[in-house]
Design a protein around this motif. Structure first.
Motif, short mmCIF file in Angstrom:
data_model
loop_
_atom_site.label_atom_id
_atom_site.label_comp_id
_atom_site.label_asym_id
_atom_site.label_seq_id
_atom_site.Cartn_x
_atom_site.Cartn_y
_atom_site.Cartn_z
N TRP A 1 0.82 -1.21 0.00
CA TRP A 1 0.00 0.00 0.00
C TRP A 1 0.86 1.26 0.00
CZ3 TRP A 1 -5.27 -0.55 -0.17
CH2 TRP A 1 -5.77 -1.82 0.10
N TYR A 2 0.43 2.22 -0.80
CA TYR A 2 0.92 3.58 -0.75
C TYR A 2 -0.25 4.48 -0.34
CZ TYR A 2 5.57 3.25 -2.90
OH TYR A 2 6.89 3.02 -3.13
N ARG A 3 0.08 5.71 0.00
CA ARG A 3 -0.98 6.69 0.24
C ARG A 3 -0.53 8.06 -0.24
NH1 ARG A 3 -0.95 7.21 6.89
NH2 ARG A 3 0.82 8.64 7.05
N GLN A 4 -1.52 8.89 -0.51
CA GLN A 4 -1.23 10.27 -0.94
C GLN A 4 -2.24 11.21 -0.30
OE1 GLN A 4 -1.09 10.88 -5.20
NE2 GLN A 4 0.17 12.70 -4.95
N ALA A 5 -1.72 12.14 0.48
CA ALA A 5 -2.54 13.17 1.10
C ALA A 5 -2.57 14.39 0.18
CB ALA A 5 -1.99 13.53 2.47
N PRO A 6 -3.59 15.23 0.32
CA PRO A 6 -3.67 16.42 -0.53
C PRO A 6 -2.42 17.29 -0.42
CG PRO A 6 -5.73 16.09 0.64
CD PRO A 6 -4.77 15.10 1.20
N GLY A 7 -1.86 17.65 -1.56
CA GLY A 7 -0.69 18.50 -1.59
C GLY A 7 0.62 17.81 -1.26
N THR B 1 -5.18 10.66 7.16
CA THR B 1 -6.13 10.96 6.11
C THR B 1 -5.42 11.06 4.76
OG1 THR B 1 -7.65 12.12 7.59
CG2 THR B 1 -7.77 12.68 5.26
N ALA B 2 -5.89 10.26 3.81
CA ALA B 2 -5.24 10.22 2.50
C ALA B 2 -6.03 9.30 1.57
CB ALA B 2 -3.81 9.71 2.62
N LEU B 3 -5.62 9.33 0.32
CA LEU B 3 -6.08 8.34 -0.65
C LEU B 3 -5.09 7.18 -0.59
CD1 LEU B 3 -8.45 8.25 -2.68
CD2 LEU B 3 -6.89 9.14 -4.40
N TYR B 4 -5.58 5.98 -0.34
CA TYR B 4 -4.72 4.81 -0.19
C TYR B 4 -4.79 3.97 -1.46
CZ TYR B 4 -3.90 5.72 4.73
OH TYR B 4 -3.48 6.28 5.92
N VAL C 1 -9.49 7.36 2.84
CA VAL C 1 -9.55 7.18 4.29
C VAL C 1 -9.52 8.56 4.92
CG1 VAL C 1 -8.35 6.32 6.33
CG2 VAL C 1 -8.49 4.90 4.27
N THR C 2 -10.53 8.87 5.71
CA THR C 2 -10.62 10.18 6.38
C THR C 2 -10.74 9.94 7.87
OG1 THR C 2 -11.74 11.15 4.46
CG2 THR C 2 -11.87 12.35 6.55
#
Length: 121
Positions: free
Chosen positions: A36-42, A90-93, A117-118
């Motif tokens: 899994w990776y994740r990306q938070a806004p910005g 919180t991020a897109l996983y 995921v929020t």
């Protein structure tokens, strides 16, 4: 055709838990690295956890002791149990799979579509 489909995201309060699952199809990935990776806004996409092709579990420092990655090799799935969640989680996983583990994802890695995921009160 390879497909990775994530499920299990949503909204949870701080300190809560969520379990993400990813089902891969189109190829036998038992000998691949999957995680899994994740990306938070910005922010840039960052590694969360991975089970390598040698079946070793690796975690980034900010989730150690809180997240657990697991695989079902017969079903071609990978899961991420997330406990003690924090707002900064919180991020897109994204689920991903690639031939062998590298510290940055390979160009030929396969990716899921991402799941939100929020963590918020």
């Amino acid at each position: 055709q390879v497909q990775l489909v994530e499920s299990g995201g949503g909204l949870v309060q701080p300190g809560g838990s969520l379990r993400l699952s990813c089902a891969a199809s189109g190829r036998d990935f038992r000998s691949y690295a999957m995680g899994w990776y994740r990306q938070a806004p910005g922010k840039q996409r960052e590694l969360v956890a991975v089970i390598t092709e040698g079946r070793r579990s690796l975690y980034t420092d900010f989730v150690k002791g809180r997240f657990t990655v697991s695989r079902d090799y017969a079903k071609n799935t990978v899961s991420l149990q997330m406990d003690s969640l924090k707002p900064e989680d919180t991020a897109l996983y994204y689920c991903y799979v690639q031939w062998y583990y590298t510290s940055s994802p390979r160009a030929d890695a396969y990716w899921g579509q991402g799941i939100q995921v929020t963590v918020s009160s």
